[in-house]
Design a protein around this motif. Structure first.
Motif, PDB file in Angstrom:
ATOM      1  N   GLN A  73      27.629  39.550  43.146  1.00  0.00           N
ATOM      2  CA  GLN A  73      27.338  39.712  44.576  1.00  0.00           C
ATOM      3  C   GLN A  73      28.627  39.864  45.372  1.00  0.00           C
ATOM      4  OE1 GLN A  73      24.919  36.293  45.518  1.00  0.00           O
ATOM      5  NE2 GLN A  73      23.096  37.155  44.563  1.00  0.00           N
ATOM      6  N   TRP A  74      29.616  39.059  45.033  1.00  0.00           N
ATOM      7  CA  TRP A  74      30.913  39.129  45.717  1.00  0.00           C
ATOM      8  C   TRP A  74      31.526  40.522  45.520  1.00  0.00           C
ATOM      9  CZ3 TRP A  74      33.711  35.287  48.444  1.00  0.00           C
ATOM     10  CH2 TRP A  74      35.043  35.603  48.736  1.00  0.00           C
ATOM     11  N   ALA A  75      31.535  41.001  44.280  1.00  0.00           N
ATOM     12  CA  ALA A  75      32.130  42.307  43.975  1.00  0.00           C
ATOM     13  C   ALA A  75      31.386  43.430  44.694  1.00  0.00           C
ATOM     14  CB  ALA A  75      32.118  42.554  42.471  1.00  0.00           C
ATOM     15  N   GLU A  80      31.345  47.557  48.892  1.00  0.00           N
ATOM     16  CA  GLU A  80      30.687  48.170  50.056  1.00  0.00           C
ATOM     17  C   GLU A  80      31.622  48.189  51.263  1.00  0.00           C
ATOM     18  OE1 GLU A  80      26.794  47.417  52.920  1.00  0.00           O
ATOM     19  OE2 GLU A  80      26.878  46.460  50.944  1.00  0.00           O
ATOM     20  N   ALA A  81      32.367  47.110  51.461  1.00  0.00           N
ATOM     21  CA  ALA A  81      33.280  47.026  52.604  1.00  0.00           C
ATOM     22  C   ALA A  81      34.424  48.024  52.496  1.00  0.00           C
ATOM     23  CB  ALA A  81      33.828  45.606  52.726  1.00  0.00           C
ATOM     24  N   LEU A  82      34.841  48.329  51.259  1.00  0.00           N
ATOM     25  CA  LEU A  82      35.985  49.222  51.064  1.00  0.00           C
ATOM     26  C   LEU A  82      35.590  50.689  50.916  1.00  0.00           C
ATOM     27  CD1 LEU A  82      38.172  47.165  48.546  1.00  0.00           C
ATOM     28  CD2 LEU A  82      38.212  47.140  51.037  1.00  0.00           C
ATOM     29  N   GLU A  83      34.302  50.933  50.791  1.00  0.00           N
ATOM     30  CA  GLU A  83      33.826  52.267  50.449  1.00  0.00           C
ATOM     31  C   GLU A  83      34.323  53.362  51.397  1.00  0.00           C
ATOM     32  OE1 GLU A  83      29.601  54.128  48.907  1.00  0.00           O
ATOM     33  OE2 GLU A  83      29.573  52.436  50.284  1.00  0.00           O
ATOM     34  N   ILE A  96      41.552  42.177  52.480  1.00  0.00           N
ATOM     35  CA  ILE A  96      41.900  40.827  52.942  1.00  0.00           C
ATOM     36  C   ILE A  96      40.902  40.354  53.993  1.00  0.00           C
ATOM     37  CG2 ILE A  96      43.663  39.441  54.117  1.00  0.00           C
ATOM     38  CD1 ILE A  96      45.742  41.439  52.882  1.00  0.00           C
ATOM     39  N   ASP A  97      40.605  41.227  54.978  1.00  0.00           N
ATOM     40  CA  ASP A  97      39.649  40.864  56.037  1.00  0.00           C
ATOM     41  C   ASP A  97      38.296  40.472  55.457  1.00  0.00           C
ATOM     42  OD1 ASP A  97      41.546  41.427  57.984  1.00  0.00           O
ATOM     43  OD2 ASP A  97      40.692  43.373  58.519  1.00  0.00           O
ATOM     44  N   THR A  98      37.822  41.272  54.521  1.00  0.00           N
ATOM     45  CA  THR A  98      36.504  41.020  53.913  1.00  0.00           C
ATOM     46  C   THR A  98      36.506  39.717  53.130  1.00  0.00           C
ATOM     47  OG1 THR A  98      36.115  43.403  53.765  1.00  0.00           O
ATOM     48  CG2 THR A  98      34.711  41.986  52.429  1.00  0.00           C
ATOM     49  N   THR A  99      37.577  39.470  52.390  1.00  0.00           N
ATOM     50  CA  THR A  99      37.675  38.243  51.605  1.00  0.00           C
ATOM     51  C   THR A  99      37.644  37.008  52.510  1.00  0.00           C
ATOM     52  OG1 THR A  99      38.939  39.375  49.879  1.00  0.00           O
ATOM     53  CG2 THR A  99      39.104  36.974  49.949  1.00  0.00           C
ATOM     54  N   MET A 100      38.387  37.046  53.617  1.00  0.00           N
ATOM     55  CA  MET A 100      38.416  35.896  54.525  1.00  0.00           C
ATOM     56  C   MET A 100      37.059  35.711  55.229  1.00  0.00           C
ATOM     57  SD  MET A 100      41.345  34.670  53.921  1.00  0.00           S
ATOM     58  CE  MET A 100      41.952  35.516  52.469  1.00  0.00           C
ATOM     59  N   ARG A 101      36.433  36.821  55.611  1.00  0.00           N
ATOM     60  CA  ARG A 101      35.123  36.727  56.272  1.00  0.00           C
ATOM     61  C   ARG A 101      34.074  36.163  55.327  1.00  0.00           C
ATOM     62  NH1 ARG A 101      31.097  39.711  55.554  1.00  0.00           N
ATOM     63  NH2 ARG A 101      32.261  41.503  54.786  1.00  0.00           N
ATOM     64  N   MET A 102      34.072  36.644  54.096  1.00  0.00           N
ATOM     65  CA  MET A 102      33.092  36.157  53.130  1.00  0.00           C
ATOM     66  C   MET A 102      33.310  34.675  52.826  1.00  0.00           C
ATOM     67  SD  MET A 102      32.949  39.512  50.653  1.00  0.00           S
ATOM     68  CE  MET A 102      32.077  38.704  49.327  1.00  0.00           C
ATOM     69  N   THR A 103      34.572  34.260  52.811  1.00  0.00           N
ATOM     70  CA  THR A 103      34.870  32.845  52.610  1.00  0.00           C
ATOM     71  C   THR A 103      34.301  32.024  53.766  1.00  0.00           C
ATOM     72  OG1 THR A 103      36.887  33.396  51.402  1.00  0.00           O
ATOM     73  CG2 THR A 103      36.714  31.151  52.280  1.00  0.00           C
ATOM     74  N   ALA A 104      34.500  32.505  54.994  1.00  0.00           N
ATOM     75  CA  ALA A 104      33.974  31.801  56.172  1.00  0.00           C
ATOM     76  C   ALA A 104      32.450  31.743  56.144  1.00  0.00           C
ATOM     77  CB  ALA A 104      34.449  32.488  57.447  1.00  0.00           C
ATOM     78  N   ASP A 105      31.837  32.766  55.562  1.00  0.00           N
ATOM     79  CA  ASP A 105      30.371  32.801  55.459  1.00  0.00           C
ATOM     80  C   ASP A 105      29.844  31.880  54.358  1.00  0.00           C
ATOM     81  OD1 ASP A 105      30.315  34.654  57.487  1.00  0.00           O
ATOM     82  OD2 ASP A 105      30.021  36.388  56.182  1.00  0.00           O
ATOM     83  N   HIS A 131      36.250  37.143  36.697  1.00  0.00           N
ATOM     84  CA  HIS A 131      37.301  36.939  37.692  1.00  0.00           C
ATOM     85  C   HIS A 131      38.336  38.059  37.598  1.00  0.00           C
ATOM     86  CE1 HIS A 131      40.713  35.029  39.766  1.00  0.00           C
ATOM     87  NE2 HIS A 131      39.768  34.416  40.454  1.00  0.00           N
ATOM     88  N   ASP A 132      38.687  38.437  36.366  1.00  0.00           N
ATOM     89  CA  ASP A 132      39.631  39.545  36.175  1.00  0.00           C
ATOM     90  C   ASP A 132      39.063  40.850  36.732  1.00  0.00           C
ATOM     91  OD1 ASP A 132      41.350  37.799  34.956  1.00  0.00           O
ATOM     92  OD2 ASP A 132      40.851  38.415  32.909  1.00  0.00           O
ATOM     93  N   LYS A 133      37.756  41.024  36.594  1.00  0.00           N
ATOM     94  CA  LYS A 133      37.110  42.226  37.121  1.00  0.00           C
ATOM     95  C   LYS A 133      37.225  42.284  38.645  1.00  0.00           C
ATOM     96  CE  LYS A 133      32.574  44.432  37.363  1.00  0.00           C
ATOM     97  NZ  LYS A 133      31.151  44.277  37.077  1.00  0.00           N
ATOM     98  N   LEU A 134      37.167  41.114  39.285  1.00  0.00           N
ATOM     99  CA  LEU A 134      37.305  41.079  40.738  1.00  0.00           C
ATOM    100  C   LEU A 134      38.700  41.486  41.198  1.00  0.00           C
ATOM    101  CD1 LEU A 134      35.411  37.871  41.954  1.00  0.00           C
ATOM    102  CD2 LEU A 134      34.734  40.247  42.183  1.00  0.00           C
ATOM    103  N   MET A 135      39.657  41.423  40.293  1.00  0.00           N
ATOM    104  CA  MET A 135      41.027  41.829  40.632  1.00  0.00           C
ATOM    105  C   MET A 135      41.179  43.337  40.659  1.00  0.00           C
ATOM    106  SD  MET A 135      43.163  38.916  40.566  1.00  0.00           S
ATOM    107  CE  MET A 135      44.706  39.379  39.870  1.00  0.00           C
ATOM    108  N   SER A 136      40.193  44.074  40.145  1.00  0.00           N
ATOM    109  CA  SER A 136      40.353  45.527  40.050  1.00  0.00           C
ATOM    110  C   SER A 136      40.554  46.201  41.409  1.00  0.00           C
ATOM    111  CB  SER A 136      39.198  46.163  39.278  1.00  0.00           C
ATOM    112  OG  SER A 136      37.971  45.919  39.906  1.00  0.00           O
ATOM    113  N   PRO A 137      39.873  45.779  42.503  1.00  0.00           N
ATOM    114  CA  PRO A 137      40.172  46.423  43.790  1.00  0.00           C
ATOM    115  C   PRO A 137      41.610  46.185  44.241  1.00  0.00           C
ATOM    116  CG  PRO A 137      38.089  45.231  43.922  1.00  0.00           C
ATOM    117  CD  PRO A 137      38.732  44.851  42.629  1.00  0.00           C
ATOM    118  N   VAL A 138      42.146  44.984  43.976  1.00  0.00           N
ATOM    119  CA  VAL A 138      43.536  44.695  44.337  1.00  0.00           C
ATOM    120  C   VAL A 138      44.467  45.601  43.533  1.00  0.00           C
ATOM    121  CG1 VAL A 138      45.354  42.936  44.315  1.00  0.00           C
ATOM    122  CG2 VAL A 138      43.030  42.302  44.939  1.00  0.00           C
TER     123      VAL A 138
END
Length: 197
Positions: A73-75, A80-83, A96-105, A131-138
């Motif tokens: 779900q996170w990925a 979607e946010a980066l599309e 970065i913005d999306t990561t911080m917003r999702m954390t706040a949510d 977790h490594d897969k989540l690093m792919s956008p970075v």
């Protein structure tokens, strides 16, 4: 044949599995990993304790399933946010913005709790692969920026993102944490000019 509460057996089983997952997630948030037991999950889901074992052979299997679903779900939300964001620095900022917003949510809360789990090595390896897969956008953003040694720098960026997420979890506004993370990544520490003595 047991009574089912959905049009088909497949749908019934999917609904029961989902009920177990949601019940376990609620228990994780409320009481941590120790609060997730087959009995507690069954009671919360409105199912017999034996139903737990029909879907998950062990507590580790359940926790791994929760982690996989949360990572997926996170990925998906990050993707979607980066599309529609142009590559390079704008995409880094959006990430970065999306990561911080999702954390706040509260979307990282489950992951924080799951870190306390003492999982079997195979389950832990499954979660680390996600977790490594989540690093792919970075890594993709860093590649677009022409940065070499992607694995090392992606880990450093992720470390800074984790620090920003901790700030948000402790009450810092997502936009503030996001800007601080972005500024540190792109400009370094904001050290004031030192007057000559």
């Amino acid at each position: 044949m047991p009574k089912i509460s959905a049009p088909t057996v497949v749908q019934h089983r999917a609904a029961q599995r989902a009920a177990i997952l949601r019940a376990a997630e609620a228990l994780l948030i409320e009481g941590g990993v120790a609060g997730v037991t087959p009995r507690a999950v069954g009671e919360r889901a409105g199912l017999a304790r034996s139903s737990f074992y029909e879907y998950f052979p062990s507590k580790d299997d359940l926790l791994t399933a929760i982690a996989i679903e949360a990572f997926d779900q996170w990925a998906a939300e990050i993707d979607e946010a980066l599309e529609e964001v142009e590559p390079g620095m704008p995409r880094l900022k959006a990430y970065i913005d999306t990561t911080m917003r999702m954390t706040a949510d509260g979307k990282h809360e489950l992951a924080s709790v799951l870190q306390q789990a003492d999982l079997e090595p195979s389950s832990f390896d499954d979660i680390m692969a996600l977790h490594d897969k989540l690093m792919s956008p970075v890594k993709a953003v860093l590649a677009q920026l022409g940065i070499a040694e992607l694995t090392a720098y992606a880990a450093l960026v992720q470390g800074l993102l984790n620090a920003g997420m901790q700030l948000v979890a402790h009450g810092v506004l997502p936009a503030t944490a996001s800007q601080q993370v972005y500024d540190l990544l792109t400009s370094g520490l904001p050290i004031p000019a030192q007057p000559w003595l």
